[in-house]
Scaffold this motif. Structure first.
Motif, PDB file in Angstrom:
ATOM      1  N   VAL A 100       0.855  -1.188   0.000  1.00 25.00           N
ATOM      2  CA  VAL A 100       0.000   0.000   0.000  1.00 25.00           C
ATOM      3  C   VAL A 100       0.894   1.243   0.000  1.00 25.00           C
ATOM      4  N   ARG A 101       0.640   2.138  -0.937  1.00 28.80           N
ATOM      5  CA  ARG A 101       1.424   3.380  -0.968  1.00 28.80           C
ATOM      6  C   ARG A 101       1.242   4.125   0.359  1.00 28.80           C
ATOM      7  N   PRO A 102       2.342   4.447   1.032  1.00 33.39           N
ATOM      8  CA  PRO A 102       2.206   5.112   2.329  1.00 33.39           C
ATOM      9  C   PRO A 102       1.824   6.581   2.198  1.00 33.39           C
ATOM     10  N   LYS A 103       1.123   7.056   3.220  1.00 28.13           N
ATOM     11  CA  LYS A 103       0.902   8.495   3.366  1.00 28.13           C
ATOM     12  C   LYS A 103       1.735   9.001   4.528  1.00 28.13           C
ATOM     13  N   GLY A 104       1.967  10.290   4.520  1.00 26.56           N
ATOM     14  CA  GLY A 104       2.737  10.845   5.623  1.00 26.56           C
ATOM     15  C   GLY A 104       3.118  12.278   5.349  1.00 26.56           C
ATOM     16  N   GLN A 105       4.131  12.728   6.074  1.00 30.77           N
ATOM     17  CA  GLN A 105       4.601  14.104   5.954  1.00 30.77           C
ATOM     18  C   GLN A 105       5.751  14.190   4.964  1.00 30.77           C
ATOM     19  N   THR A 106       5.650  15.177   4.098  1.00 32.20           N
ATOM     20  CA  THR A 106       6.774  15.514   3.230  1.00 32.20           C
ATOM     21  C   THR A 106       6.908  17.037   3.276  1.00 32.20           C
ATOM     22  N   THR A 107       7.898  17.553   2.588  1.00 36.11           N
ATOM     23  CA  THR A 107       8.059  19.004   2.568  1.00 36.11           C
ATOM     24  C   THR A 107       8.578  19.429   1.204  1.00 36.11           C
ATOM     25  N   THR A 108       8.218  20.624   0.810  1.00 30.11           N
ATOM     26  CA  THR A 108       8.764  21.183  -0.427  1.00 30.11           C
ATOM     27  C   THR A 108       9.848  22.200  -0.093  1.00 30.11           C
ATOM     28  N   ASP A 109       9.587  22.989   0.950  1.00 30.82           N
ATOM     29  CA  ASP A 109      10.507  24.094   1.252  1.00 30.82           C
ATOM     30  C   ASP A 109      11.491  23.771   2.375  1.00 30.82           C
ATOM     31  N   GLY A 110      11.447  22.539   2.885  1.00 30.96           N
ATOM     32  CA  GLY A 110      12.394  22.175   3.931  1.00 30.96           C
ATOM     33  C   GLY A 110      11.982  22.622   5.317  1.00 30.96           C
ATOM     34  N   LYS A 111      10.831  23.277   5.430  1.00 27.56           N
ATOM     35  CA  LYS A 111      10.398  23.678   6.774  1.00 27.56           C
ATOM     36  C   LYS A 111       8.898  23.534   7.018  1.00 27.56           C
ATOM     37  N   THR A 112       8.103  23.428   5.951  1.00 34.43           N
ATOM     38  CA  THR A 112       6.656  23.321   6.126  1.00 34.43           C
ATOM     39  C   THR A 112       6.205  21.909   5.772  1.00 34.43           C
ATOM     40  N   PRO A 113       5.477  21.253   6.672  1.00 32.41           N
ATOM     41  CA  PRO A 113       5.056  19.889   6.362  1.00 32.41           C
ATOM     42  C   PRO A 113       3.849  19.871   5.433  1.00 32.41           C
ATOM     43  N   GLU A 114       3.814  18.895   4.557  1.00 27.20           N
ATOM     44  CA  GLU A 114       2.664  18.693   3.674  1.00 27.20           C
ATOM     45  C   GLU A 114       2.156  17.274   3.892  1.00 27.20           C
ATOM     46  N   TRP A 115       0.842  17.133   3.866  1.00 30.51           N
ATOM     47  CA  TRP A 115       0.220  15.828   4.070  1.00 30.51           C
ATOM     48  C   TRP A 115      -0.108  15.196   2.727  1.00 30.51           C
ATOM     49  N   GLY A 116       0.125  13.916   2.604  1.00 35.99           N
ATOM     50  CA  GLY A 116      -0.324  13.251   1.390  1.00 35.99           C
ATOM     51  C   GLY A 116       0.365  11.926   1.162  1.00 35.99           C
ATOM     52  N   ALA A 117      -0.002  11.318   0.034  1.00 35.42           N
ATOM     53  CA  ALA A 117       0.610  10.046  -0.350  1.00 35.42           C
ATOM     54  C   ALA A 117       2.028  10.303  -0.838  1.00 35.42           C
ATOM     55  N   SER A 118       2.916   9.384  -0.543  1.00 35.85           N
ATOM     56  CA  SER A 118       4.295   9.511  -1.007  1.00 35.85           C
ATOM     57  C   SER A 118       4.322   9.606  -2.529  1.00 35.85           C
ATOM     58  N   LYS A 119       5.079  10.563  -3.041  1.00 37.10           N
ATOM     59  CA  LYS A 119       5.225  10.717  -4.490  1.00 37.10           C
ATOM     60  C   LYS A 119       6.531  10.109  -4.986  1.00 37.10           C
ATOM     61  N   ARG A 120       7.368   9.684  -4.066  1.00 35.90           N
ATOM     62  CA  ARG A 120       8.669   9.144  -4.469  1.00 35.90           C
ATOM     63  C   ARG A 120       8.863   7.761  -3.854  1.00 35.90           C
ATOM     64  N   LEU A 121       8.000   6.860  -4.291  1.00 35.50           N
ATOM     65  CA  LEU A 121       8.048   5.495  -3.772  1.00 35.50           C
ATOM     66  C   LEU A 121       9.068   4.698  -4.579  1.00 35.50           C
ATOM     67  N   ASP A 122       9.935   4.006  -3.875  1.00 35.72           N
ATOM     68  CA  ASP A 122      11.116   3.412  -4.496  1.00 35.72           C
ATOM     69  C   ASP A 122      11.289   1.978  -3.996  1.00 35.72           C
ATOM     70  N   PHE A 123      12.102   1.230  -4.717  1.00 34.81           N
ATOM     71  CA  PHE A 123      12.552  -0.079  -4.225  1.00 34.81           C
ATOM     72  C   PHE A 123      14.014   0.038  -3.816  1.00 34.81           C
ATOM     73  N   GLU A 124      14.492  -0.943  -3.088  1.00 33.43           N
ATOM     74  CA  GLU A 124      15.929  -1.073  -2.841  1.00 33.43           C
ATOM     75  C   GLU A 124      16.306  -2.534  -3.046  1.00 33.43           C
ATOM     76  N   LEU A 125      17.245  -2.755  -3.922  1.00 34.58           N
ATOM     77  CA  LEU A 125      17.702  -4.096  -4.298  1.00 34.58           C
ATOM     78  C   LEU A 125      18.741  -4.566  -3.284  1.00 34.58           C
ATOM     79  N   GLU A 126      18.338  -5.506  -2.443  1.00 31.13           N
ATOM     80  CA  GLU A 126      19.229  -5.944  -1.365  1.00 31.13           C
ATOM     81  C   GLU A 126      19.246  -7.463  -1.251  1.00 31.13           C
ATOM     82  N   MET A 127      20.194  -7.949  -0.505  1.00 34.74           N
ATOM     83  CA  MET A 127      20.200  -9.334  -0.052  1.00 34.74           C
ATOM     84  C   MET A 127      20.073  -9.326   1.473  1.00 34.74           C
TER      85      MET A 127
END
Lengths: 416, 416
Positions: free
Chosen positions: A169-196
């Motif tokens: 499920v795509r997570p929701k949470g806090q992100t920021t555009t300006d580095g100081k103000t929080p924004e609410w919403g779904a993550s826009k930068r959902l990524d994988f990490e290739l690991e063992m």
């Protein structure tokens, strides 16, 4: 080796592999299992056929269990005996095995193979650490001064580790555009990490470190690991205590744990470490495995999987033994089933980068897909799969799949 | 309330408390227990006397268990019924209780009360975050921009959580003097952290967040928590992924879990948060408890405990409910027994700082002890104890002790 079960040389599960997992039986209980070709082997049903000198001493069916922990905790000698017993049992020409023990892989409901009480993720690929460092701090300061001395790691979330095929499920949470103000919403930068992932057979007493010379004896086996990451949540939250919600929504592992015995033909020396490390980290057997890693994507409009990256487990700077010795050096007690992630394993070239963050270089480039679509990060409906495999002489060792499909974020009524 | 068991008004365990714990019986099995005055109550022995409507439906002795998890998972209504049953059973004038159920507290071998699968530590005291920030970055940039928006936290190590009285081996590891060269040795800056832990009765389904309005219903109770820290190991390792070995060698909790019911008379509103937080964190009942916290030291040459600091659970910026809602907002699944640490709780004045790092201001000042000794950080043989208590009308609610003695680091032959 030839088996009574037919498979071709590209099948991940020849008689040389003998991985371990767990599955839910048609009756609804969970049994430990192995796999040969396209057959899942119900080890609980076959337990009485394990007639080696060590297994004969057991009074409890260690395979009639909800996970592999009880078997893993028996240690290396039992694991070797189980492997040899299965290789004999399924050798070409051996007497037929109880058909009730064989389940078509396409029918088998594989579950998470081990109970992972504690999960730790490392950061052991220099290419990955360098790439991320360049993006955040520029090429001069890409690697922190501690990186070449410490197998940097942090504690992860054990409860949200899921098995291959579990929707994410795509997570929701806090992100920021300006580095100081929080924004609410779904993550826009959902990524994988290739690991063992490395799964331990047994741990250490609290207060007593594991010496590096003994560290490999604590390994039960290896899994694929996709440490899903939300880069926009991570960026806002991670200073000063590290990634938290950006990682804890899910991590996916392969259903199969592949043993050091199966991987031993593919052992490969790692480059000497320069500068040298402190004595407690000096690994006389500084090595990894020559294991090809692939991460592929299938978007909702694609018919075929498309490979985004090909990396290799040999692109680690620190050995798994070094991460075990480091983890326990303070006396931290480890236990059966604990999993240590390698961190994203990136190859030296872009074709081998192990995360979309690196493949799109922090969002500055697009990743072109063969059907004309483009991606920077994952969109809803995208499926990601990871594989790991090595080619021997006429056979392939692999882990099966480590996949997950992104489902849309929940609507706000679930949150407030 | 008056009890059939005598105790004075300063005793931490009046009939108004009814904490829960676990102890090893003389026969060697582990039972759940409570405590009144100086008597530990063996709940497994008394299980059949729990004749309330909810307990009567149980077919299994939920107190004849290695820990409280099974009981905790039954939820708030069962916990309330157990509390009322015990308060009646031990009320003044009630029929005598089976003597086999009463164990002198001085004889009882208390063990870790819950199985903590996942442990997360927050950073919820503004005074503490500010103090540490000033030391590292100066007063202008003391608080990171995210701190007033996010209950900052990180995953801790669950396996090394120990109960009151467990000796703490001084960790060895890497430190640095010049910021770039690693040095091997025992930690020279061993510290305590004065915290409270929140233990969950039940969690949430993976992918489904816990709304803040429901978050308090997930609380089973509270423990004292000393999150032992190695400041010199921390300084060298913690960028960029956060504290790891600096924390994972041990954390100590009190043997008693005190319920929200016992603490309810001491509930206190927290100051309104400015700036306001995002809706998923808006707590209509923004509150904590007016609970006096004390951390004391006894060095090998001292006869008496000496109080180093007096703080209070009311010195939190974020409520516990906010940390639960935040932790699960991405869909991270929590479970029975999970523990959330508050982070070091420092008062506004130096007399209430919750770590030696703050008390000696990063090593710049000395902490004078009444016998003429001085400390900056902990030396071998030092004992640390923490208590938490609140005074009601003629009674005291407390947690007992949360202590540990520093034992010398192992010699190098244990490491390489």
């Amino acid at each position: 080796m030839k088996s009574s079960i037919a498979y071709d040389e590209n099948n991940h599960f020849p008689l040389e592999n003998i991985p371990f997992g767990a599955f839910k039986t048609a009756q609804g209980s969970t049994h430990c299992c192995s796999r040969i070709g396209d057959k899942v082997i119900d080890l609980a049903v076959l337990f009485n056929k394990f007639d080696g000198p060590l297994f004969k001493t057991l009074t409890e069916n260690v395979f009639d269990q909800p996970n592999l922990n009880k078997f893993a905790a028996l240690g290396k000698d039992f694991r070797l005996e189980a492997r040899e017993t299965l290789q004999k049992m399924f050798a070409e020409g051996a007497p037929a095995v109880d058909a009730a023990a064989l389940v078509d892989a396409s029918e088998a409901n594989l579950v998470i193979p081990v109970f992972i009480r504690d999960y730790t993720d490392f950061y052991s690929s220099k290419n990955h650490a360098y790439n991320v460092g360049v993006m955040f701090r520029g090429p001069e300061n890409a690697l922190q001064p501690n990186w070449v001395h410490i197998p940097v790691g942090y504690h992860g979330r054990a409860s949200s580790i899921v098995v291959d095929g579990t929707p994410i499920v795509r997570p929701k949470g806090q992100t920021t555009t300006d580095g100081k103000t929080p924004e609410w919403g779904a993550s826009k930068r959902l990524d994988f990490e290739l690991e063992m992932g490395t799964v331990l057979s047994h741990g250490n007493e609290h207060g007593k470190p594991i010496k590096i010379d003994n560290a490999r004896d604590h390994i039960f086996g290896f899994t694929m690991l996709n440490d899903w990451s939300s880069r926009d949540i991570q960026k806002w939250e991670y200073v000063p205590l590290g990634p938290f919600l950006a990682k804890n929504f899910a991590s996916t592992i392969s259903p199969w744990i592949v043993t050091p015995e199966a991987l031993s033909p593919f052992k490969i020396a790692l480059p000497a470490q320069d500068p040298g490390v402190l004595p407690y980290l000096q690994d006389k057997d500084l090595s990894s495995y020559d294991l090809t890693l692939d991460v592929s994507i299938k978007t909702p409009t694609m018919d075929q999987w498309h490979s985004l990256s090909k990396s290799n487990m040999k692109y680690l700077y620190y050995s798994v033994a070094q991460t075990i010795a480091h983890h326990s050096v303070t006396g931290c007690n480890m236990d059966t089933g604990d999993m240590l992630g390698s961190g994203t394993i990136s190859g030296p070239e872009k074709s081998g980068y192990g995360s979309m963050l690196e493949l799109c270089w922090g969002g500055k480039e697009v990743i072109a897909l063969p059907n004309g679509e483009e991606r920077k990060f994952l969109l809803d409906g995208d499926e990601v799969n990871m594989t790991a495999s090595a080619k021997g002489n006429g056979f392939t060792i692999g882990f099966g799949n480590c996949s997950g499909k992104i489902t849309p974020a929940l609507d706000d009524s679930h949150f407030f």
